[in-house]
Design a protein around this motif. Sequence first.
Motif, PDB file in Angstrom:
ATOM      1  N   ILE A 370      -7.994 -10.532  13.626  1.00 21.85           N
ATOM      2  CA  ILE A 370      -6.882 -10.890  13.894  1.00 21.85           C
ATOM      3  C   ILE A 370      -6.767 -12.302  14.610  1.00 21.85           C
ATOM      4  N   THR A 371      -5.981 -13.308  13.949  1.00 20.84           N
ATOM      5  CA  THR A 371      -5.756 -14.406  14.846  1.00 20.84           C
ATOM      6  C   THR A 371      -4.470 -14.647  15.322  1.00 20.84           C
ATOM      7  N   LYS A 372      -3.524 -13.985  14.258  1.00 22.05           N
ATOM      8  CA  LYS A 372      -1.802 -14.075  14.189  1.00 22.05           C
ATOM      9  C   LYS A 372      -1.525 -12.613  14.259  1.00 22.05           C
ATOM     10  N   THR A 373      -1.014 -12.168  15.488  1.00 21.88           N
ATOM     11  CA  THR A 373      -0.406 -10.770  15.421  1.00 21.88           C
ATOM     12  C   THR A 373       0.526 -10.438  14.417  1.00 21.88           C
ATOM     13  N   SER A 374       1.538 -11.463  14.172  1.00 23.54           N
ATOM     14  CA  SER A 374       2.549 -11.173  13.405  1.00 23.54           C
ATOM     15  C   SER A 374       2.412 -11.027  11.787  1.00 23.54           C
ATOM     16  N   ALA A 375       1.082 -11.301  11.680  1.00 25.52           N
ATOM     17  CA  ALA A 375       0.573 -11.379  10.034  1.00 25.52           C
ATOM     18  C   ALA A 375       0.261  -9.755   9.831  1.00 25.52           C
ATOM     19  N   TYR A 376       0.011  -9.027  10.872  1.00 22.37           N
ATOM     20  CA  TYR A 376      -0.142  -7.425  10.896  1.00 22.37           C
ATOM     21  C   TYR A 376       0.995  -6.732  11.340  1.00 22.37           C
ATOM     22  N   LEU A 377       1.705  -6.977  12.587  1.00 25.51           N
ATOM     23  CA  LEU A 377       2.626  -6.468  13.076  1.00 25.51           C
ATOM     24  C   LEU A 377       3.680  -7.417  13.813  1.00 25.51           C
ATOM     25  N   THR A 378       4.921  -7.124  13.516  1.00 25.46           N
ATOM     26  CA  THR A 378       6.029  -8.117  13.942  1.00 25.46           C
ATOM     27  C   THR A 378       6.638  -7.308  15.097  1.00 25.46           C
ATOM     28  N   SER A 379       7.534  -7.976  16.099  1.00 31.96           N
ATOM     29  CA  SER A 379       8.019  -7.346  16.875  1.00 31.96           C
ATOM     30  C   SER A 379       9.372  -6.367  16.574  1.00 31.96           C
ATOM     31  N   THR A 380      10.023  -6.734  15.301  1.00 28.08           N
ATOM     32  CA  THR A 380      10.737  -5.794  14.797  1.00 28.08           C
ATOM     33  C   THR A 380      10.188  -4.630  14.153  1.00 28.08           C
ATOM     34  N   GLN A 381       8.998  -4.714  13.704  1.00 34.74           N
ATOM     35  CA  GLN A 381       8.256  -3.492  13.215  1.00 34.74           C
ATOM     36  C   GLN A 381       7.973  -2.535  14.158  1.00 34.74           C
ATOM     37  N   ARG A 382       7.649  -3.084  15.278  1.00 34.74           N
ATOM     38  CA  ARG A 382       7.342  -2.298  16.385  1.00 34.74           C
ATOM     39  C   ARG A 382       8.195  -1.402  16.893  1.00 34.74           C
ATOM     40  N   ALA A 383       9.551  -2.306  16.976  1.00 34.96           N
ATOM     41  CA  ALA A 383      10.537  -1.535  17.758  1.00 34.96           C
ATOM     42  C   ALA A 383      11.091  -0.274  16.827  1.00 34.96           C
ATOM     43  N   GLN A 384      10.537  -0.106  15.518  1.00 37.89           N
ATOM     44  CA  GLN A 384      11.011   1.052  14.803  1.00 37.89           C
ATOM     45  C   GLN A 384      10.389   2.182  15.194  1.00 37.89           C
ATOM     46  N   GLY A 385       9.273   2.148  16.006  1.00 39.85           N
ATOM     47  CA  GLY A 385       8.436   3.117  16.609  1.00 39.85           C
ATOM     48  C   GLY A 385       7.097   3.234  15.721  1.00 39.85           C
ATOM     49  N   LEU A 386       6.345   4.036  16.725  1.00 38.58           N
ATOM     50  CA  LEU A 386       4.837   4.062  16.012  1.00 38.58           C
ATOM     51  C   LEU A 386       4.737   5.047  14.862  1.00 38.58           C
ATOM     52  N   ALA A 387       5.673   5.921  14.735  1.00 38.88           N
ATOM     53  CA  ALA A 387       5.682   6.905  13.646  1.00 38.88           C
ATOM     54  C   ALA A 387       5.592   6.031  12.349  1.00 38.88           C
ATOM     55  N   THR A 388       6.605   4.769  12.111  1.00 34.95           N
ATOM     56  CA  THR A 388       6.754   4.292  11.064  1.00 34.95           C
ATOM     57  C   THR A 388       5.542   3.094  10.873  1.00 34.95           C
ATOM     58  N   LEU A 389       4.669   3.150  11.543  1.00 38.53           N
ATOM     59  CA  LEU A 389       3.597   2.183  11.328  1.00 38.53           C
ATOM     60  C   LEU A 389       2.222   2.884  10.873  1.00 38.53           C
ATOM     61  N   SER A 390       1.609   1.705  10.179  1.00 40.45           N
ATOM     62  CA  SER A 390       0.294   2.249   9.543  1.00 40.45           C
ATOM     63  C   SER A 390      -0.760   2.525  11.005  1.00 40.45           C
ATOM     64  N   PRO A 391      -1.823   3.121  10.778  1.00 42.62           N
ATOM     65  CA  PRO A 391      -2.876   3.246  11.649  1.00 42.62           C
ATOM     66  C   PRO A 391      -3.225   1.938  12.631  1.00 42.62           C
ATOM     67  N   LEU A 392      -3.328   0.824  11.708  1.00 40.34           N
ATOM     68  CA  LEU A 392      -3.874  -0.336  12.489  1.00 40.34           C
ATOM     69  C   LEU A 392      -2.678  -0.736  13.162  1.00 40.34           C
ATOM     70  N   GLN A 393      -1.351  -0.710  12.614  1.00 37.22           N
ATOM     71  CA  GLN A 393      -0.259  -1.237  13.271  1.00 37.22           C
ATOM     72  C   GLN A 393      -0.045  -0.516  14.675  1.00 37.22           C
ATOM     73  N   GLN A 394      -0.371   0.944  14.546  1.00 32.82           N
ATOM     74  CA  GLN A 394      -0.307   1.592  16.070  1.00 32.82           C
ATOM     75  C   GLN A 394      -1.105   1.265  17.049  1.00 32.82           C
ATOM     76  N   GLN A 395      -2.315   1.088  16.533  1.00 32.77           N
ATOM     77  CA  GLN A 395      -3.432   0.530  17.502  1.00 32.77           C
ATOM     78  C   GLN A 395      -2.870  -0.860  18.122  1.00 32.77           C
ATOM     79  N   LEU A 396      -2.473  -1.839  17.313  1.00 24.89           N
ATOM     80  CA  LEU A 396      -2.097  -3.022  17.858  1.00 24.89           C
ATOM     81  C   LEU A 396      -1.015  -3.073  18.444  1.00 24.89           C
ATOM     82  N   ALA A 397       0.188  -2.348  18.261  1.00 23.35           N
ATOM     83  CA  ALA A 397       1.724  -2.145  18.874  1.00 23.35           C
ATOM     84  C   ALA A 397       1.117  -1.484  20.241  1.00 23.35           C
TER      85      ALA A 397
END
Length: 428
Positions: A370-397
């Motif tokens: 990962i060099t660019k966080t938004s390629a894997y997780l955006t702030s909008t996605q993070r705001a939806q809650g960890l339950a909506t995210l993939s395992p990778l996105q949860q760690q990154l969040a």
Amino acid sequence: MHVTGIIAEYNPFHNGHRYQLEQIRALHPRSIVVAVISGSFVQRGQAALLDKWQRAELAIAGGCDLVLELPFTFACRSAQDFARGGVRLLARLGCVDTLAFGAECPSLATLKEIAAAVDSDAVQTQLHERIKDGASYAQALTELTAAAADADTALLHEPNNILAIEYLRALKKTPAIEPLLIPRAGASYHSTDIAATNASASAIRQLLHKAAAAARIADGRLLAAQLTERDYAALRESLPPAVFTNIRQLTAAQLPDHDRLLLPLQALMLRTDNAALRKLAGINEGLENRLRDCLQTAATYDELLSTATTKRYPQSRIARTLIHLLLGVTQAQIDAIDKSGPLYARILACGPRGRNLLRHIKKAETIPLITKTSAYLTSTQRAQGLATLSPLQQQLALDTKATELRQLITPQTNKKRNDFQQSPRFFT
């Protein structure tokens, strides 16, 4: 191509770390060195002195070739979890030959014997029984291991020895990576003597936090202005030039102020019931009640830590638990992340030789880089809650939240230095 891995905090990078890198180069002159470092919070539950990008850049200046972030959920944990997370991340790069680490004990054979004793069925059974009876993990492990391996208990009270043992335990599952012990030279981990040879990170941090307290009273002047001539000279001698140049320019407002955590914690306790608290990582066995009581009376963050600490609840565990509480990290999330291990390699800084290693890792496709966080997780996605995210996105969040929590307690901070906007530094 030979690759040496290091798992570290570099809080801050000092001459002891430079010595370790020199020893690695002496043994493996052509080795590419990849360091996996804590991000915004370190293993003992404290905010890092400098942000993770600053520390990574200074590590490159100090001799590392590539610096990656150890995800928050492994960095701000016990020595066992810290070591396991770091080793698993290095293993998943698919190219690391050696793990280098320091220890006060100069004998790798002795440390291996202790590591084997820790993993024996007898010690593990007794360990769980001692913990049920009220002993802390560290206390029970030290007593049982010393008896099983016929080792000096003093040896097991040294943090670098403890980490070395945990690295060796983790390496049993990754036989492709060989251990490289580099005996610690100079001051001990706990030494607070800034004038000692290779002064410890503890001594450096203590001096700087003392200067910061004085600088806040003196209207935020430079930290260096609060140091005596002796301490200023000792600080300069204990740090590589690039690190000293960076630190001497700091003001108190550029260091984390842990007292700023107290009010949010008190407010959080007002609205959170005990059932919800018990779902959070590290809160069990009635710790929620102790934290409630201590938060009602504590006037400072240090007072909170000291009053909440007991034989059963060491200060480092309390500090980590408070950070998990603020970030809402549940035990279920920790358990799931422990099962999966690190799912990405977040690049913080890279030198010229590190670029060759990155190309090798990308070609092997062993783990996302990962060099660019938004390629894997955006702030909008993070705001939806960890339950909506993939395992990778949860760690990154959780990494991104930890970064922003550190910013909240650092009065004067560069707002652009956050995970969604900051890119790694590539040196040529």
